[in-house]
Motif scaffolding. Structure first.
Motif, PDB file in Angstrom:
ATOM      1  N   VAL A   1       0.852  -1.188   0.000  1.00  0.00           N
ATOM      2  CA  VAL A   1       0.000   0.000   0.000  1.00  0.00           C
ATOM      3  C   VAL A   1       0.886   1.235   0.000  1.00  0.00           C
ATOM      4  N   ASP A   2       0.635   2.132  -0.949  1.00  0.00           N
ATOM      5  CA  ASP A   2       1.423   3.360  -1.045  1.00  0.00           C
ATOM      6  C   ASP A   2       0.913   4.349  -0.006  1.00  0.00           C
ATOM      7  N   SER A   3       1.600   4.389   1.139  1.00  0.00           N
ATOM      8  CA  SER A   3       1.184   5.271   2.224  1.00  0.00           C
ATOM      9  C   SER A   3       2.114   6.463   2.371  1.00  0.00           C
ATOM     10  N   GLY A   4       2.934   6.722   1.365  1.00  0.00           N
ATOM     11  CA  GLY A   4       3.903   7.792   1.482  1.00  0.00           C
ATOM     12  C   GLY A   4       5.169   7.297   2.149  1.00  0.00           C
ATOM     13  N   LYS A   5       6.247   8.044   1.988  1.00  0.00           N
ATOM     14  CA  LYS A   5       7.534   7.671   2.560  1.00  0.00           C
ATOM     15  C   LYS A   5       7.922   8.656   3.651  1.00  0.00           C
ATOM     16  N   MET A   6       8.695   8.170   4.598  1.00  0.00           N
ATOM     17  CA  MET A   6       9.151   9.036   5.674  1.00  0.00           C
ATOM     18  C   MET A   6      10.545   8.603   6.096  1.00  0.00           C
ATOM     19  N   ARG A   7      11.372   9.579   6.448  1.00  0.00           N
ATOM     20  CA  ARG A   7      12.691   9.290   7.014  1.00  0.00           C
ATOM     21  C   ARG A   7      12.950  10.254   8.159  1.00  0.00           C
ATOM     22  N   LEU A   8      13.755   9.795   9.085  1.00  0.00           N
ATOM     23  CA  LEU A   8      13.970  10.507  10.334  1.00  0.00           C
ATOM     24  C   LEU A   8      15.456  10.690  10.571  1.00  0.00           C
TER      25      LEU A   8
ATOM     26  N   HIS B   1      22.291  10.378  13.760  1.00  0.00           N
ATOM     27  CA  HIS B   1      21.709   9.087  13.410  1.00  0.00           C
ATOM     28  C   HIS B   1      20.527   9.339  12.473  1.00  0.00           C
ATOM     29  N   THR B   2      20.382   8.505  11.469  1.00  0.00           N
ATOM     30  CA  THR B   2      19.276   8.645  10.521  1.00  0.00           C
ATOM     31  C   THR B   2      18.645   7.281  10.259  1.00  0.00           C
ATOM     32  N   SER B   3      17.372   7.309   9.930  1.00  0.00           N
ATOM     33  CA  SER B   3      16.667   6.079   9.578  1.00  0.00           C
ATOM     34  C   SER B   3      16.660   5.926   8.058  1.00  0.00           C
ATOM     35  N   ARG B   4      16.335   4.740   7.609  1.00  0.00           N
ATOM     36  CA  ARG B   4      16.151   4.521   6.178  1.00  0.00           C
ATOM     37  C   ARG B   4      14.785   5.070   5.755  1.00  0.00           C
ATOM     38  N   SER B   5      14.689   5.414   4.496  1.00  0.00           N
ATOM     39  CA  SER B   5      13.395   5.837   3.973  1.00  0.00           C
ATOM     40  C   SER B   5      12.478   4.620   3.914  1.00  0.00           C
ATOM     41  N   ALA B   6      11.300   4.738   4.517  1.00  0.00           N
ATOM     42  CA  ALA B   6      10.373   3.613   4.583  1.00  0.00           C
ATOM     43  C   ALA B   6       8.950   4.141   4.496  1.00  0.00           C
ATOM     44  N   GLY B   7       8.034   3.241   4.234  1.00  0.00           N
ATOM     45  CA  GLY B   7       6.633   3.607   4.184  1.00  0.00           C
ATOM     46  C   GLY B   7       6.157   4.165   5.520  1.00  0.00           C
ATOM     47  N   PHE B   8       5.278   5.130   5.464  1.00  0.00           N
ATOM     48  CA  PHE B   8       4.788   5.767   6.684  1.00  0.00           C
ATOM     49  C   PHE B   8       4.185   4.735   7.635  1.00  0.00           C
ATOM     50  N   ASN B   9       3.466   3.764   7.085  1.00  0.00           N
ATOM     51  CA  ASN B   9       2.798   2.784   7.944  1.00  0.00           C
ATOM     52  C   ASN B   9       3.737   1.714   8.474  1.00  0.00           C
ATOM     53  N   GLN B  10       5.018   1.760   8.096  1.00  0.00           N
ATOM     54  CA  GLN B  10       5.981   0.810   8.632  1.00  0.00           C
ATOM     55  C   GLN B  10       6.569   1.269   9.965  1.00  0.00           C
ATOM     56  N   TYR B  11       6.410   2.542  10.273  1.00  0.00           N
ATOM     57  CA  TYR B  11       6.884   3.053  11.551  1.00  0.00           C
ATOM     58  C   TYR B  11       5.918   2.646  12.658  1.00  0.00           C
ATOM     59  N   PRO B  12       6.383   2.561  13.906  1.00  0.00           N
ATOM     60  CA  PRO B  12       5.485   2.191  15.012  1.00  0.00           C
ATOM     61  C   PRO B  12       4.306   3.155  15.117  1.00  0.00           C
ATOM     62  N   ALA B  13       3.176   2.648  15.587  1.00  0.00           N
ATOM     63  CA  ALA B  13       1.953   3.443  15.659  1.00  0.00           C
ATOM     64  C   ALA B  13       2.127   4.676  16.534  1.00  0.00           C
ATOM     65  N   ALA B  14       2.842   4.537  17.655  1.00  0.00           N
ATOM     66  CA  ALA B  14       3.036   5.677  18.552  1.00  0.00           C
ATOM     67  C   ALA B  14       3.817   6.786  17.867  1.00  0.00           C
ATOM     68  N   PHE B  15       4.799   6.399  17.054  1.00  0.00           N
ATOM     69  CA  PHE B  15       5.595   7.406  16.348  1.00  0.00           C
ATOM     70  C   PHE B  15       4.757   8.089  15.268  1.00  0.00           C
ATOM     71  N   ARG B  16       3.939   7.330  14.543  1.00  0.00           N
ATOM     72  CA  ARG B  16       3.082   7.925  13.522  1.00  0.00           C
ATOM     73  C   ARG B  16       2.119   8.933  14.144  1.00  0.00           C
ATOM     74  N   GLU B  17       1.544   8.571  15.275  1.00  0.00           N
ATOM     75  CA  GLU B  17       0.622   9.482  15.951  1.00  0.00           C
ATOM     76  C   GLU B  17       1.342  10.746  16.415  1.00  0.00           C
ATOM     77  N   GLY B  18       2.583  10.584  16.913  1.00  0.00           N
ATOM     78  CA  GLY B  18       3.351  11.739  17.344  1.00  0.00           C
ATOM     79  C   GLY B  18       3.689  12.674  16.196  1.00  0.00           C
ATOM     80  N   VAL B  19       4.029  12.095  15.028  1.00  0.00           N
ATOM     81  CA  VAL B  19       4.347  12.905  13.851  1.00  0.00           C
ATOM     82  C   VAL B  19       3.118  13.680  13.385  1.00  0.00           C
ATOM     83  N   LEU B  20       1.959  13.031  13.342  1.00  0.00           N
ATOM     84  CA  LEU B  20       0.733  13.706  12.902  1.00  0.00           C
ATOM     85  C   LEU B  20       0.338  14.823  13.865  1.00  0.00           C
ATOM     86  N   ALA B  21       0.519  14.592  15.165  1.00  0.00           N
ATOM     87  CA  ALA B  21       0.214  15.640  16.144  1.00  0.00           C
ATOM     88  C   ALA B  21       1.148  16.826  15.980  1.00  0.00           C
ATOM     89  N   LEU B  22       2.444  16.552  15.755  1.00  0.00           N
ATOM     90  CA  LEU B  22       3.417  17.624  15.554  1.00  0.00           C
ATOM     91  C   LEU B  22       3.144  18.365  14.253  1.00  0.00           C
TER      92      LEU B  22
END
Length: 298
Positions: A149-156, A167-188
């Motif tokens: 599923v194409d959910s967009g890409k994100m890197r940190l 330190h950097t993360s690899r570029s990965a699908g947005f939904n591959q990150y942990p749920a708590a981190f996704r919620e934190g990113v959307l809130a920010l």
């Protein structure tokens, strides 16, 4: 007496030689021979080995492992509309939001920059806590985490001490990150979109490290201009946008001061005043970087 003493010594020696050894040889498995000169370990004496932690213990330890950081940046490539959102945040709450394309309710191909320090403290602390976790930084982007599923890409990316530890993360699908981190990113992201527009920003720069062999090929064989940038030292607290970008590759650094922006344009033109591309080569300390320059229209 002189004849009795030798007899007693002879009898004592014979009695000792007739006794079985206190330490019996360790039996060998069938088919193996004892090595000459091998050290015999008495029975009951075993080699001390450290206890091997269980898989559950290792998972729990990795989940709690963290890195030290006082700055985080997040790059989100939105799915479908081609929009890009870049969040640049430090632990004090100062934040820049840089967006382009179909982001939110705005359709534009120009960069829009918002900035300020009014992000709620609870959102800042939560984001910095999540971004510093090794399970977030290094737990995504593997070959087994591909999403259909194409959910967009994100890197940190995170950094401490003005880029002395990055330190950097690899570029990965947005939904591959942990749920708590996704919620934190959307809130920010929601809070950052409420920040005021920053019209004083002239542009932004980012850098990528160049291997020494590649740098030699670009400069010697292809004749690319290499600009030397003064290194303020590892303990410097105030960094120019170019130095900050080089110390933290992958981070988009905004340039607000006219002096900094003019210097960047000078690097881009190689001192000739003729700008022909969007990047140049810079030398900072002993390393070489490719510096990307993106102006922001007023």
């Amino acid at each position: 007496m002189y004849s009795v003493i030798p007899v007693l010594c002879f009898l004592a020696t014979g009695w000792l030689c007739g006794q079985e050894p206190l330490v019996k040889p360790v039996p060998l498995p069938p088919g193996k021979t004892r090595l000459q000169g091998a050290i015999k370990v008495p029975l009951g004496v075993r080699e001390s080995k450290p206890a091997v932690p269980s898989v559950e213990k290792l998972i729990e330890k990795s989940r709690d492992a963290r890195v030290e950081a006082d700055r985080a940046w997040i790059v989100i490539d939105h799915a479908g509309n081609g929009g890009v959102s870049v969040i640049d945040l430090n632990s004090e709450g100062e934040c820049y939001l840089i967006e382009r394309g179909g982001t939110g309710n705005v359709e534009t191909f120009s960069w829009i920059v918002r900035g300020g320090n009014t992000i709620p403290r609870i959102i800042v602390d939560n984001m910095m806590d999540l971004a510093c976790r090794k399970s977030v930084l290094f737990g995504v982007g593997g070959a087994g985490l591909l999403s259909r599923v194409d959910s967009g890409k994100m890197r940190l990316g995170v950094a401490a001490n003005n880029g002395r530890s990055v330190h950097t993360s690899r570029s990965a699908g947005f939904n591959q990150y942990p749920a708590a981190f996704r919620e934190g990113v959307l809130a920010l992201l929601t809070a950052a979109r409420a920040l005021p527009l920053t019209k004083s920003v002239k542009g932004m720069v980012s850098a990528e490290f160049i291997d020494p062999r590649q740098a030699r090929r670009l400069t010697v064989l292809e004749g690319k201009t290499l600009v030397a940038v003064r290194d303020p030292g590892k303990d410097a607290v105030v960094l120019s946008p170019v130095v900050a970008a080089a110390r933290m590759p992958g981070r988009k650094v905004v340039a607000e001061k006219e002096e900094d922006w003019n210097r960047i344009l000078s690097y881009l033109s190689g001192g000739t005043g003729q700008i022909t591309g969007d990047h140049c080569l810079i030398s900072l300390g002993v390393h070489t970087y490719r510096l990307f320059v993106e102006p922001i229209a007023e």
